[in-house]
Write a protein that holds these residues in place. Structure first.
Motif, short mmCIF file in Angstrom:
data_model
loop_
_atom_site.label_atom_id
_atom_site.label_comp_id
_atom_site.label_asym_id
_atom_site.label_seq_id
_atom_site.Cartn_x
_atom_site.Cartn_y
_atom_site.Cartn_z
N VAL A 181 -31.84 59.80 99.62
CA VAL A 181 -33.06 59.19 99.09
C VAL A 181 -33.81 60.33 98.39
CG1 VAL A 181 -35.12 57.84 99.63
CG2 VAL A 181 -33.07 57.61 101.04
N TYR A 201 -31.16 44.77 109.25
CA TYR A 201 -30.76 44.02 108.06
C TYR A 201 -29.74 42.97 108.52
CZ TYR A 201 -28.23 43.59 103.50
OH TYR A 201 -27.62 43.17 102.35
N THR A 222 -34.24 53.49 97.22
CA THR A 222 -33.40 52.64 98.07
C THR A 222 -31.97 53.14 98.20
OG1 THR A 222 -32.70 51.22 96.23
CG2 THR A 222 -34.77 50.64 97.35
N SER A 223 -31.57 54.11 97.40
CA SER A 223 -30.17 54.57 97.30
C SER A 223 -29.27 53.46 96.76
CB SER A 223 -29.63 55.03 98.66
OG SER A 223 -30.44 56.00 99.23
N TYR A 224 -29.86 52.43 96.21
CA TYR A 224 -29.22 51.21 95.75
C TYR A 224 -28.48 51.51 94.44
CZ TYR A 224 -29.82 46.09 94.99
OH TYR A 224 -29.67 44.75 94.81
N LEU A 273 -43.81 50.24 103.28
CA LEU A 273 -43.03 49.06 102.87
C LEU A 273 -43.77 47.77 103.19
CD1 LEU A 273 -40.28 49.55 101.51
CD2 LEU A 273 -40.92 51.44 103.02
N THR A 314 -40.65 58.15 96.74
CA THR A 314 -39.87 58.73 97.83
C THR A 314 -40.61 59.91 98.44
OG1 THR A 314 -37.74 58.07 96.89
CG2 THR A 314 -37.72 59.91 98.42
N HIS A 322 -30.71 54.22 92.69
CA HIS A 322 -32.15 54.05 92.85
C HIS A 322 -32.68 55.14 93.78
CE1 HIS A 322 -35.96 52.09 93.81
NE2 HIS A 322 -35.71 51.15 92.90
N TYR A 343 -36.74 46.77 92.47
CA TYR A 343 -35.36 46.89 92.93
C TYR A 343 -34.38 47.04 91.77
CZ TYR A 343 -36.30 46.02 97.85
OH TYR A 343 -36.73 46.14 99.15
N GLN A 365 -31.07 57.78 103.86
CA GLN A 365 -30.96 56.43 104.40
C GLN A 365 -29.61 56.37 105.11
OE1 GLN A 365 -30.32 51.77 103.20
NE2 GLN A 365 -31.14 53.11 101.62
N TYR A 371 -34.68 55.32 107.48
CA TYR A 371 -35.10 56.28 106.46
C TYR A 371 -35.52 57.53 107.23
CZ TYR A 371 -34.97 53.38 102.27
OH TYR A 371 -34.55 52.62 101.20
N THR A 386 -30.71 50.35 110.26
CA THR A 386 -30.93 51.27 109.13
C THR A 386 -32.15 52.16 109.38
OG1 THR A 386 -30.00 49.63 107.61
CG2 THR A 386 -31.30 51.40 106.64
#
Length: 399
Positions: free
Chosen positions: A244, A189, A275-277, A338, A322, A272, A353, A154, A205, A203
């Motif tokens: 990711v 975003y 999401t790389s969150y 998505l 993923t 995550h 999330y 990402q 992916y 952004t």
């Protein structure tokens, strides 16, 4: 030789290391801390966001000093579907994060402009020759040696823009995938920080970690013009490349990031997989570690390895998603995955999330007609599909 002594030394003053320091300062004020960061500012140059459902009240309290804006919902847009969700959303900035840490910690507990040369469970050596001696050392200097992991990337470039007139955006636009699909799944975003100030991020992916900042800046400018906005100036800019993850060898990854030393954040693989969150995991880990603060360095190292290993095992389903995103969907069609996901129940989306997907959620995500070719989806899920590529920054560059 200068020697600095403390109870706990934290190497890395980014999100994970900073939150560990904040949690210890709040819950264990009896302990002496030393937060070591190679840059002059704590937290780097970032905007971090999180959903209100990601963390409980203790977590929200911990994050509160760094929050710059909050909203009562958010929007998503896809070519065939648009939706407003009611989940609260928050944004933190590096400036506020730096200020929160300096307010919470004694002045002598923060050491910036200091590069770490070597570290062990109880000691660290800095580039200027300073030796740190602690009861425990925690390494939070970011992810390293990603070659043991597989997946994609990402990548993004974001600009905080001052506009000449109000933009009219009332809540965050988390994903605007109505834009041209380039270099994988692409979305814009948008965060409305003030009526005439907005953060716009382009952004991707992608299968590649390469960022061409000039090209992405032009695409952001094109998007802004299409909204009818006029930019007075660019207030700030950031860019990044995040892994990711679809799979890999956890044991090899763990060995490659250090030996017998406690780790935190992305260096421990705490993020995550889709999401790389990293905010929810960073908060949960900081609060959990504060309850183990009396451990010595070796015991704390074992605890963080067990914690990270459990997180890796729980993340299997996310890594499979993923793998489907990258292995079963053609790059230009990734947005469909998505788009379908955002038709699901709002509480399921919140749990996804937060990294708390239930067994029923997994069935619901995979049920029905998949938005990718069924044979490729089955190949990914059974492990008979195309072998995922190791993550490596070699040969890639940012401009």
């Amino acid at each position: 030789m200068t020697v600095r002594r403390c109870d706990i030394a934290i190497l890395g003053g980014g999100l994970a290391g900073g939150l560990v320091a904040l949690a210890l300062a709040r819950h264990r004020p009896d302990l002496s801390l030393l937060l070591v960061e190679q840059d002059e500012r704590l937290g780097g140059n970032h905007i971090w966001s999180f959903f209100g459902s990601d963390v409980g009240q203790p977590g929200r309290d911990l994050l509160a000093p760094a929050v710059a804006a909050a909203w009562k919902g958010y929007d998503v847009r896809f070519p065939a579907h648009a939706r407003t969700l009611s989940t609260s959303y928050y944004a933190m900035t590096s400036d506020r994060f730096d200020a929160a840490l300096r307010a919470a910690l004694p002045a002598d507990a923060v050491l910036t402009g200091a590069r770490v040369l070597a570290a062990s469970s109880r000691n660290a050596t800095l580039a200027d020759g300073t030796r740190i001696e602690a009861r425990a050392v925690i390494d939070a200097r970011g992810i390293r040696n990603m070659g043991h992991l597989t997946g994609g990337w990402q990548k993004f470039l974001g600009q905080r823009l001052k506009l000449s007139d109000p933009h009219g955006v009332v809540r965050p636009l988390i994903m605007d995938a109505t834009v041209e699909q380039l270099d994988g799944y692409r979305f814009i975003y948008v965060l409305p920080f003030a009526e005439d100030e907005v953060f716009v991020e382009d952004t991707y992916y992608s299968d590649s970690a390469t960022i061409d900042g000039e090209v992405l800046s032009v695409r952001i400018a094109d998007y802004v013009r299409r909204q009818g906005w006029t930019v007075e100036r660019v207030v700030a800019e950031e860019q990044g490349v995040l892994p990711v993850v679809s799979g890999g060898d956890f044991d090899a990854f763990w060995r490659s990031t250090g030996k017998d030393i406690a780790r935190a954040g992305t260096r421990a693989g705490l993020f995550h997989a889709v999401t790389s969150y990293s905010v929810p995991d960073a908060v949960r880990f900081a609060l959990a570690l504060a309850r183990r603060a009396d451990c010595g360095g070796e015991e704390l190292a074992r605890y963080t390895e067990e914690y990270a290993r459990t997180h890796w095992k729980k993340g299997l389903f996310l890594r499979q998603l993923t793998a489907m995103l990258y292995g079963a969907a053609a790059p230009v069609d990734r947005y469909k995955v998505l788009e379908r996901f955002y038709r699901l129940d709002e509480k399921l989306i919140e749990r996804f999330y937060a990294g708390r997907t239930t067994a029923f959620d997994k069935i619901r995500v995979l049920s029905g007609k998949p938005p990718v070719p069924i044979t490729r989806a089955l190949g990914v899920l059974t492990g008979l599909g195309e072998k995922p590529q190791p993550l490596s920054l070699a040969g890639n560059r940012t401009k």
